[in-house]
Scaffold this active site. Sequence first.
Site, short mmCIF file in Angstrom:
data_model
loop_
_atom_site.label_atom_id
_atom_site.label_comp_id
_atom_site.label_asym_id
_atom_site.label_seq_id
_atom_site.Cartn_x
_atom_site.Cartn_y
_atom_site.Cartn_z
N LYS A 22 40.87 33.38 26.96
CA LYS A 22 41.49 33.41 28.30
C LYS A 22 41.07 32.72 29.87
O LYS A 22 41.38 32.66 30.40
CB LYS A 22 42.56 34.51 28.40
CG LYS A 22 43.96 34.75 29.00
CD LYS A 22 44.26 36.00 29.12
CE LYS A 22 43.69 37.62 29.19
NZ LYS A 22 43.58 37.83 30.47
N ASN A 23 40.24 34.39 29.51
CA ASN A 23 39.49 34.61 31.15
C ASN A 23 38.65 33.14 31.64
O ASN A 23 38.59 32.64 32.80
CB ASN A 23 38.76 35.75 31.29
CG ASN A 23 39.25 37.03 31.71
OD1 ASN A 23 40.74 36.54 31.53
ND2 ASN A 23 38.26 37.90 30.79
N CYS A 118 47.42 43.49 35.82
CA CYS A 118 47.42 45.11 35.25
C CYS A 118 46.73 45.90 36.45
O CYS A 118 46.23 46.17 36.83
CB CYS A 118 46.45 45.03 34.01
SG CYS A 118 46.82 43.45 32.64
N ARG A 123 41.11 47.39 42.56
CA ARG A 123 40.58 45.62 42.30
C ARG A 123 40.59 44.74 43.39
O ARG A 123 41.49 43.56 43.42
CB ARG A 123 40.98 44.47 40.90
CG ARG A 123 41.23 45.57 39.51
CD ARG A 123 41.58 44.95 38.46
NE ARG A 123 40.72 43.94 37.94
CZ ARG A 123 41.22 43.65 36.69
NH1 ARG A 123 42.80 44.15 35.74
NH2 ARG A 123 41.45 41.82 36.10
N LEU A 127 35.54 40.08 48.08
CA LEU A 127 34.53 39.67 48.13
C LEU A 127 35.01 37.91 48.06
O LEU A 127 34.07 36.80 47.63
CB LEU A 127 33.97 39.71 46.81
CG LEU A 127 33.44 41.36 46.66
CD1 LEU A 127 32.37 42.23 45.13
CD2 LEU A 127 32.26 41.70 47.64
N ASP A 308 36.24 45.30 28.96
CA ASP A 308 37.46 44.55 28.53
C ASP A 308 37.39 44.89 27.03
O ASP A 308 38.46 45.36 26.35
CB ASP A 308 37.68 42.97 28.65
CG ASP A 308 38.08 42.82 29.58
OD1 ASP A 308 39.06 44.10 30.29
OD2 ASP A 308 38.46 41.55 30.57
N ILE A 330 33.57 49.90 35.23
CA ILE A 330 34.23 48.80 36.30
C ILE A 330 35.19 49.34 36.79
O ILE A 330 35.38 48.48 38.06
CB ILE A 330 33.58 47.82 35.11
CG1 ILE A 330 32.69 47.94 34.10
CG2 ILE A 330 34.66 46.69 35.43
CD1 ILE A 330 31.11 46.32 35.33
N ARG A 400 49.94 38.17 26.84
CA ARG A 400 49.11 38.31 27.93
C ARG A 400 47.70 37.86 27.76
O ARG A 400 47.12 36.75 27.85
CB ARG A 400 48.76 38.48 29.13
CG ARG A 400 49.68 39.17 30.15
CD ARG A 400 50.03 40.48 30.76
NE ARG A 400 48.47 39.58 31.88
CZ ARG A 400 47.88 40.64 32.21
NH1 ARG A 400 47.77 41.21 31.50
NH2 ARG A 400 46.49 39.92 32.85
#
Length: 422
Positions: A22-23, A118, A123, A127, A308, A330, A400
């Site tokens: 997915k990513n 999410c 987040r 950057l 994850d 993270i 998702r």
Amino acid sequence: MDSIIVTGNGPLNGSIPIAGAKNACLTLMPATLLSEEPLTLTNAPRLSDIRTMTTLLQSLGAEVSGLQDGQVLAMSSHDIHNHTADYDIVRKMRASILVLGPMLARDGHAIVSLPGGCAIGARPVDLHLKALEAMGAELDLREGYVHAKAPGGLKGGTFEFPFVSVGATENALMAATLAKGTSVLKNAAREPEIVDLARCLRKMGAQIEGEGTSTLTIQGVDRLGGATHPVVTDRIELGTYMLAPAIAGGEVELLGGRLDLVGAFVEKLDAAGIDVTETSTGLMVKRRGDRVQAVDVETEPFPGFPTDLQAQMMALLCTAEGTSVLQEKIFENRFMHAPELIRMGAEIDVQGGTATVTGVNRLKGAPVMATDLRASVSLILAGLAAEGDTTVSRVYHLDRGYEHVVRKLSGVGAKIERIKGE
């Protein structure tokens, strides 16, 4: 609203096919905006996030069509007539910010809403913006939108990320491919999704060196062409399903699995008492004893233990022998699954970014609620090892990031069904 019911049903046996990442796919799709020529992705996962990115790209003027049950995405951005990524689409998914760099690099202007996604911490996208500013972008944030322009085009620059950011690395990498001159990205993310993106961009004609290391060097070119590229295997789906036989017992082969994608994760599984062996078609996973052993886990950027997979690993450790300590380095707010696991009889103490898990003999089925994508699947995994029924509500999060969860788990013997909501 749909829910999923899982009944603890003993060992699992068989094989589970692992989808494209997915990513990675969400990063590769915006790359179509860099070229007027077609970009075709194979091994694309069939997920709601992919549909959201499709809608976003189409709103900008790109042509996107899914072939062969959605696993092939054919895209063309020969006519980008809109340079505004609207809030109504972007708010659904953080990856939407990845259209900013490509549009700015190709046409010199873009307006992109600040993203949603999410609720697992701030987040921020600062950057992304600072890296683009290092290439000469002029940015203005107003009314929830990033107004970006580069009247003379982006120019090569050097930027060092103060901390590793996968999304910001991806955005900057895509933008740099069309910038004038050489760009150097230091302390860049090293994830397999970055490597996959660089390989695809190189097929399109980009000049990139250093993917998989912390320094990326990009020599800008005047234009990029088309390409056909297979999406890399989803290491998070892979790790998730590797935990199914670890939790429930049995022996399951993950088709398409690769050790190089989950090295740090496999080290922790081995320490916990789980065997992972390579086969000609993937990875075979089997628990060595009746119970796993406690292990400590600290999430880190790749090649460390993935954030994850933290929620899913916690589900495993709930029934481990001994006490485990999980440190989330993270994202803040990423222990929201802990109270739901406690409802199932788990012993978990959360203090800030640290969760201490004391294993119990058996979890108990209970009604629980998914709070985010990875939390939702962790509760399903916990249900595999629980006594009685576990009903997971708000499973729209699951759609998702995981395709055909019920089909894949029931295919190896799990007792699981999806109940349609009203």
